[in-house]
Design an enzyme around this catalytic site. Structure first.
Site, PDB file in Angstrom:
ATOM      1  N   ASN A   9       0.871  -1.180   0.000  1.00 56.04           N
ATOM      2  CA  ASN A   9       0.000   0.000   0.000  1.00 56.04           C
ATOM      3  C   ASN A   9       0.906   1.227   0.000  1.00 56.04           C
ATOM      4  O   ASN A   9       1.500   1.558   1.020  1.00 56.04           O
ATOM      5  CB  ASN A   9      -0.877  -0.039   1.263  1.00 56.04           C
ATOM      6  CG  ASN A   9      -1.690   1.224   1.449  1.00 56.04           C
ATOM      7  OD1 ASN A   9      -1.783   2.058   0.552  1.00 56.04           O
ATOM      8  ND2 ASN A   9      -2.289   1.371   2.625  1.00 56.04           N
ATOM      9  N   LYS A  11       0.044   4.230  -0.270  1.00 59.31           N
ATOM     10  CA  LYS A  11      -0.630   5.399   0.314  1.00 59.31           C
ATOM     11  C   LYS A  11      -0.415   6.615  -0.602  1.00 59.31           C
ATOM     12  O   LYS A  11      -0.407   6.454  -1.830  1.00 59.31           O
ATOM     13  CB  LYS A  11      -0.134   5.636   1.741  1.00 59.31           C
ATOM     14  CG  LYS A  11      -0.227   4.356   2.586  1.00 59.31           C
ATOM     15  CD  LYS A  11       0.016   4.565   4.034  1.00 59.31           C
ATOM     16  CE  LYS A  11      -0.103   3.230   4.773  1.00 59.31           C
ATOM     17  NZ  LYS A  11       0.020   3.345   6.208  1.00 59.31           N
ATOM     18  N   HIS A  93      -9.371   1.008   5.156  1.00 61.76           N
ATOM     19  CA  HIS A  93      -8.099   1.252   5.851  1.00 61.76           C
ATOM     20  C   HIS A  93      -8.340   2.234   6.995  1.00 61.76           C
ATOM     21  O   HIS A  93      -9.150   3.158   6.873  1.00 61.76           O
ATOM     22  CB  HIS A  93      -7.067   1.805   4.857  1.00 61.76           C
ATOM     23  CG  HIS A  93      -5.680   1.842   5.431  1.00 61.76           C
ATOM     24  ND1 HIS A  93      -5.279   2.799   6.326  1.00 61.76           N
ATOM     25  CD2 HIS A  93      -4.622   1.008   5.264  1.00 61.76           C
ATOM     26  CE1 HIS A  93      -4.026   2.555   6.684  1.00 61.76           C
ATOM     27  NE2 HIS A  93      -3.611   1.477   6.054  1.00 61.76           N
ATOM     28  N   GLU A  95      -6.758   4.676   7.956  1.00 66.48           N
ATOM     29  CA  GLU A  95      -6.549   6.088   7.593  1.00 66.48           C
ATOM     30  C   GLU A  95      -7.773   6.642   6.871  1.00 66.48           C
ATOM     31  O   GLU A  95      -8.091   7.828   6.993  1.00 66.48           O
ATOM     32  CB  GLU A  95      -5.266   6.214   6.748  1.00 66.48           C
ATOM     33  CG  GLU A  95      -4.027   6.022   7.622  1.00 66.48           C
ATOM     34  CD  GLU A  95      -2.805   5.500   6.907  1.00 66.48           C
ATOM     35  OE1 GLU A  95      -2.744   5.530   5.665  1.00 66.48           O
ATOM     36  OE2 GLU A  95      -1.879   5.026   7.616  1.00 66.48           O
ATOM     37  N   GLU A 163      -5.099  -4.933  10.819  1.00 66.82           N
ATOM     38  CA  GLU A 163      -4.086  -3.902  11.014  1.00 66.82           C
ATOM     39  C   GLU A 163      -4.374  -3.124  12.292  1.00 66.82           C
ATOM     40  O   GLU A 163      -5.212  -2.209  12.291  1.00 66.82           O
ATOM     41  CB  GLU A 163      -4.093  -2.918   9.835  1.00 66.82           C
ATOM     42  CG  GLU A 163      -3.811  -3.551   8.492  1.00 66.82           C
ATOM     43  CD  GLU A 163      -3.274  -2.529   7.506  1.00 66.82           C
ATOM     44  OE1 GLU A 163      -2.171  -2.743   7.011  1.00 66.82           O
ATOM     45  OE2 GLU A 163      -3.943  -1.511   7.260  1.00 66.82           O
ATOM     46  N   GLY A 169       2.809   2.234  10.729  1.00 62.91           N
ATOM     47  CA  GLY A 169       3.781   3.314  10.554  1.00 62.91           C
ATOM     48  C   GLY A 169       4.525   3.694  11.812  1.00 62.91           C
ATOM     49  O   GLY A 169       5.199   4.729  11.860  1.00 62.91           O
ATOM     50  N   SER A 208       3.703  -2.144  10.329  1.00 63.61           N
ATOM     51  CA  SER A 208       5.152  -2.194  10.576  1.00 63.61           C
ATOM     52  C   SER A 208       5.791  -3.531  10.214  1.00 63.61           C
ATOM     53  O   SER A 208       6.735  -3.968  10.873  1.00 63.61           O
ATOM     54  CB  SER A 208       5.461  -1.814  12.031  1.00 63.61           C
ATOM     55  OG  SER A 208       5.054  -0.482  12.288  1.00 63.61           O
TER      56      SER A 208
END
Ligand code: PGA
Length: 248
Positions: A9, A11, A93, A95, A163, A169, A208
């Site tokens: 991904n 992003k 996701h 985000e 996730e 991240g 991560s």
């Protein structure tokens, strides 16, 4: 058996020059033993798809709208992704859930739109750090699965990505036992709702994942691959993760 998948991904990262990373990845894995997917920014989907057409790497989008077309400035439909060359789309996701207020209900409608356009859905679930601390991880993930996965999905149309939001991240990864517990619970929920097809759906871990920790994560039962953010941007890093999945 669920298929093994290494999904990247990107992003909101990458430009035309980044497409060279795909050439390097293909050179390192001309005949990969696992499925490989890259989800670049929408602006790169068509160029990437053309560049790797006929090869072993698939291209995907990072979200899509619930509608097929219409007055939705700035949005992109599932059919548009498919026409650009995408075969997959990441939905839900964290985000997107956080930055765009996407609810389980919205994500379910997006998934229905994606499948109607022939896209394979990678549906993300995961708890925040506060939810983990409050010991409600399984309830949160169970609610996301129940609320955002449409009826009638199969192993050929849906992949789940677990996730933990606090691991994305951050360089922080859950304990092996924590990943195992959630993946087992996801598998049980999928089988409970979809029967044998629930056993055929791939369940990815994301958050991560790096070449250095991939092997121990892929050794966990019911971990069928990874959804990789930062480490998917450079072919050398993503290649190490792919190799670990091939060896698992
Ligand atoms: P990360 O992101 O690998 O950079 O933690 C994972 C993701 O958000 O899919």
């Amino acid at each position: 058996m669920p298929r093994k998948l290494a999904a990247g991904n990107w992003k909101m990262n990458g430009d035309g020059a980044s497409l060279a990373e795909i050439d390097a990845l293909l050179a390192a894995h001309p005949a990969p033993g696992v499925d490989i997917l890259i989800c670049p920014p929408a602006t790169l989907i068509e160029r990437m798809a053309r560049r790797i057409a006929g090869g072993p790497v698939a291209v995907g989008g990072q979200t899509c709208h619930t509608a097929a077309s219409g007055a939705h400035t700035g949005d992109i439909s599932a059919a548009m992704l498919a026409e650009a060359g995408a075969s997959h789309v990441i939905l839900g996701h964290s985000e997107r859930r956080a930055d765009h207020g996407e609810s389980n209900e919205t994500i379910r409608a997006q998934a229905e739109a994606a499948m109607a356009a022939g896209l394979h859905v990678i549906l993300c679930v995961g708890e925040t750090e506060a939810e983990r601390d409050a010991d409600v991880t399984l309830e949160v993930v169970g609610g996301q699965l129940a609320g955002s996965i449409p009826d009638g999905v199969t192993g050929a149309t849906l992949t789940v990505a677990y996730e933990p939001v606090w691991a994305i991240g951050t360089g922080r990864v859950p304990e092996i036992a924590q990943i195992a517990q959630v993946h087992d619970a996801i598998r049980a929920a999928l089988v409970d709702r979809f029967g044998p097809e629930g056993g055929a759906m791939s369940i990815l871990y994301g958050g991560s994942v790096k070449p250095g920790n991939a092997a121990e994560i892929f050794a966990i039962a019911n971990v069928d691959g990874a959804l990789v953010g930062g480490a998917s941007l450079k072919a050398a890093d993503f290649s190490g993760i792919i190799a670990a999945l091939e060896a698992a």
